[in-house]
Write an enzyme that holds these catalytic residues in place. Structure first.
Site: not given
Length: 280
Positions: A199, A202
């Site tokens: 991600c 993230c």
């Protein structure tokens, strides 16, 4: 102020007489201007000037420019006075000097800069170093190395703990184990063999959150939870979405409350710090 008109007194008087008598001679203003140019061999005054001269002649009996009121020029006040003031009181501010001399601030500043070639300055205080200071500083540093002045943290003042879990089941085990503690849970996409999450958001948020963990309250626990791979997370029936109502990553939340940060909010240090430190 001196008369600065390009027309002589004679030219103005003749123009006024012709302009005033145009009603009797049936001449237009344009015709009066043409006669003026023919007689004096120069461009005629405008209609507004003719009207102004006529009005002035009958009101004051003169066609000369009247004296104009206004503030005298800075040079009329005397550059010498300013120079004397500066030499006598060099530390006086421009505003005080302006008020005392009766000169505007901008005029005073311009005169001092352009005519007197002076520049405003602000005194700066610095520490003077001597030849002996080098040895003195080394001695002081050597003494400081032998001081133990930093108090050790007791168990009660230590910052909270940090735990990493993988998946929903491990998260629930930690939550049950620490049910009496304040829990902060950070949800992130799982990391691959290279240690990087799939991600991108993230990856961007993680260093920001990690940097703010120094503000973790004493007695609390920070749980770093990897939610799984991309296909699992995109499944709308996974436990995180169904049971915990976590629908975005990264998400940082205070477990058991409505306080949470999602996605780009986790990249803002002040928001992360606020979530970790504020009590509700």
């Amino acid at each position: 102020m001196a008369d600065t008109s390009p027309f002589t007194v004679e030219e103005r008087l003749v123009a006024v007489v012709w302009y005033h008598e145009r009603r009797n001679t049936n001449k237009t203003t344009k015709r009066v201007q043409e006669d003026f140019e023919e007689r004096f061999g120069k461009p005629a005054p405008s209609k507004s000037n003719l009207h102004l001269w006529e009005k002035k002649a009958f009101q004051s009996g003169s066609v000369l420019d009247s004296k104009r009121s206004g503030r005298p020029k800075i040079r009329d006040l005397g550059i010498q006075n300013i120079q004397t003031s500066v030499l006598r009181y060099p530390k006086k501010s421009l505003r005080k000097r302006s008020a005392e001399l009766g000169v505007s601030y901008s005029s005073l500043r311009r005169t001092m800069k352009e005519d007197l070639h002076m520049k405003p300055y602000k005194p700066t205080v610095i520490c003077e170093l001597s030849d002996a200071d080098h040895e003195n500083r080394l001695t002081a540093c050597d003494r400081l190395q032998h001081f133990d002045t930093i108090p050790k943290r007791s168990k009660d003042t230590m910052i909270g703990q940090q735990v990493q879990v993988l998946g929903y089941q491990e998260l629930m085990q930690e939550v049950q184990k620490r049910s009496k503690q304040t829990l902060f849970v950070y949800f992130s996409g799982s990391k691959g063999a290279d240690g990087t999450s799939w991600c991108p958001d993230c990856v961007e948020a993680e260093p920001v959150v990690q940097a703010e963990l120094q503000n973790l309250p004493a007695g609390s626990t920070f749980i770093y939870c990897q939610v799984g791979d991309r296909p699992y997370w995109k499944d709308g029936n996974n436990e995180f979405r169904k049971e915990l109502k976590v629908t975005s990553i990264p998400t940082l939340l205070k477990y058991g409350t409505s306080q949470q940060l999602v996605e780009k909010q986790c990249c803002q240090p002040e928001l992360v710090r606020m979530l970790l430190t504020e009590e509700v």
